[in-house]
Design an enzyme around this catalytic site. Structure first.
Site, PDB file in Angstrom:
ATOM      1  N   GLU A 320      -0.227   1.878   2.307  1.00 33.33           N
ATOM      2  CA  GLU A 320       1.018   2.354   2.891  1.00 33.33           C
ATOM      3  C   GLU A 320       1.652   3.405   1.979  1.00 33.33           C
ATOM      4  O   GLU A 320       1.809   3.178   0.775  1.00 33.33           O
ATOM      5  CB  GLU A 320       2.023   1.200   3.065  1.00 33.33           C
ATOM      6  CG  GLU A 320       1.628   0.173   4.104  1.00 33.33           C
ATOM      7  CD  GLU A 320       2.635  -0.954   4.219  1.00 33.33           C
ATOM      8  OE1 GLU A 320       2.590  -1.671   5.234  1.00 33.33           O
ATOM      9  OE2 GLU A 320       3.460  -1.132   3.296  1.00 33.33           O
ATOM     10  N   CYS A 321       2.017   4.528   2.555  1.00 32.77           N
ATOM     11  CA  CYS A 321       2.816   5.552   1.890  1.00 32.77           C
ATOM     12  C   CYS A 321       2.216   5.959   0.543  1.00 32.77           C
ATOM     13  O   CYS A 321       1.228   6.681   0.500  1.00 32.77           O
ATOM     14  CB  CYS A 321       4.262   5.075   1.756  1.00 32.77           C
ATOM     15  SG  CYS A 321       5.461   6.411   1.572  1.00 32.77           S
ATOM     16  N   GLY A 322       2.764   5.504  -0.577  1.00 37.94           N
ATOM     17  CA  GLY A 322       2.198   5.855  -1.870  1.00 37.94           C
ATOM     18  C   GLY A 322       0.757   5.425  -2.007  1.00 37.94           C
ATOM     19  O   GLY A 322      -0.048   6.094  -2.666  1.00 37.94           O
ATOM     20  N   THR A 412      -1.417   4.580   6.342  1.00 39.41           N
ATOM     21  CA  THR A 412      -0.316   5.187   7.081  1.00 39.41           C
ATOM     22  C   THR A 412       0.887   5.331   6.160  1.00 39.41           C
ATOM     23  O   THR A 412       0.990   4.637   5.132  1.00 39.41           O
ATOM     24  CB  THR A 412       0.072   4.333   8.296  1.00 39.41           C
ATOM     25  OG1 THR A 412       1.176   4.952   8.979  1.00 39.41           O
ATOM     26  CG2 THR A 412       0.479   2.922   7.895  1.00 39.41           C
TER      27      THR A 412
END
Length: 434
Positions: A320-322, A412
């Site tokens: 996720e993200c990072g 994502t």
């Protein structure tokens, strides 16, 4: 029905000092020997780290959309059974957002205390407090805290400006010794503030010297109907979670869910060049600040090799993200410096100087239904990968974050709130989502 003194700390806007006041209250009452449970409204990872340090207990999220009314009710009732005090920190301004902090306070009848930054303000303080207290009659209003007060005389002027039926609950002076440092995405992480406990103690001392001594009103919390135990959908799985200053955006409720579903959860630190455990069935790379630690991550060959070996063995990776950024070919910071990352997903991330996405989103995988969550980031990703799905925004059907799948990797920008759909969460870690 369980009952407990409870207070909802809100404000007219972000940046007023809600977290500082909430943390000071939590630390003060904890030092008085009370069991303090703190909740944070809305999607947030950074404020809860501070509040957990102040209160000595894990801080969970409350949100009528992301968490859901029923789950919020259950969390509050569970806390009220054992706590001596419940504190809920709001998000943004009291009436901002749909649903808002005011909606949450009204739903559970929790009295609101507004934190108002009084810097460069005198009698207008009373007008702001009056407006917050009267704007919605269904919102129980308890009183106000003044933050960034210049002097005892200034505090007196602020209190005198209040209508007679509004209470000044206490105030804090404007001082760097109490203020919590921040950067992009929010406050610094608790572990990065070397003198955090000293700051919390100073804030608690200062607030205790000015605050009303009594606890807030007792609130009775209805309990939802009993639910059957969760099925052990992850029984026997070992899930490794990256956790350090680069990968810290982890909802405690998400980890609790994995364990309730039967998984064994362990942690490792890519920043410390620790490897993914070889017996891990799945790997979770959460969000955080990999861009701030890119050179270290790029140099830590043992950790990188273990993630690549995990992927080569066709074991699940949820990023996720990072975590998504860490899997890409490279990341470029705002100074134009490009650093290679793991190269497990084709593409490149470039950091920006302002938010590129912010807000509540949800995602549907057609088989397991919808999972709620949110997004907030300062980077943009360029990749030749075609998304397998797009999230949608909470208040519209407009496309949200892309979901990428390559081999055993699902990645994502969206941060999922996994308790919103336990079957979906289990499918993610079994590699069966999408």
């Amino acid at each position: 029905m369980p009952a407990c003194p409870a207070l909802f700390i809100s404000a007219p806007a972000s940046g007023q000092g809600k977290t500082t006041i909430t943390a000071a209250l939590a630390r003060h009452h904890r030092r008085m020997g009370r069991n303090v449970r703190v909740f944070k409204t809305g999607p947030d990872f950074l404020d809860p780290m501070i509040l957990a340090r102040a209160s000595g207990s894990s801080v969970l999220s409350l949100d009528l959309w992301m968490v859901g009314e029923r789950a919020c009710r259950a969390l509050l009732a569970e806390a009220a059974r054992d706590a001596d005090l419940i504190l809920i920190e709001g998000v943004m301004g009291l009436f901002d957002g749909t649903p808002s902090s005011a909606d949450l306070a009204a739903k559970f009848n929790v009295p609101v205390a507004a934190v108002i930054s009084a810097k460069a303000m005198a009698q207008t303080f009373g007008a702001v407090a009056f407006g917050l207290a009267r704007f919605r009659p269904d919102v129980p209003f308890h009183g106000v805290f003044a933050n960034r007060v210049g002097s005892a005389r200034h505090a007196q002027m602020l209190e005198e400006s209040l209508p007679t039926d509004l209470k000044m609950l206490g105030y804090l002076s404007s001082t760097d010794a109490i203020e919590l440092p921040d950067r992009h995405l929010g406050l610094l992480q608790a572990e990065e503030i070397g003198d955090l406990d000293a700051r919390l103690d100073r804030a608690a001392d200062a607030l205790a010297s000015t605050a009303l001594a009594q606890l807030p009103p007792v609130v009775t919390f209805d309990e939802p109907a009993h639910e059957a135990p969760l099925p052990r959908l992850l029984d026997g799985m070992h899930i490794a979670v990256a956790r350090d200053a680069a990968f810290a955006f982890i909802y405690p409720a998400n980890v609790q869910l994995l364990e309730a579903l039967g998984a064994r959860v362990t942690y490792f630190s890519p920043l410390a060049d620790e490897p993914v455990p070889v017996d891990a069935s799945a790997l979770y790379l959460p969000g955080g600040y990999p861009e701030l630690h890119a050179p270290t991550l790029a140099a830590n060959a043992r950790s990188a090799a273990s993630v690549r070996a995990h992927a080569a063995a066709d074991k699940t990776i949820v990023a996720e993200c990072g975590g998504l950024l860490y899997l890409l070919d490279s990341v470029t910071d705002t100074q134009g410096v490009t650093t290679p990352m793991l190269g497990l997903l084709p593409g490149h991330a470039a950091m920006q100087t302002r938010f590129t996405a912010l807000g509540m989103q949800q995602i549907d995988d057609s088989v397991h239904g919808t999972m709620t969550g949110h997004t907030f980031h300062y980077s943009r990703v360029s990749t030749p990968l075609a998304p397998v799905r797009h999230a949608t925004r909470a208040q519209s059907d407009a496309p949200g974050e892309a979901v990428y799948r390559q081999g055993s990797i699902v990645a994502t920008y969206m941060h999922g709130y996994w308790p919103s759909n336990p079957a979906f969460a289990a499918a993610l870690f079994h590699g069966r989502a999408f």
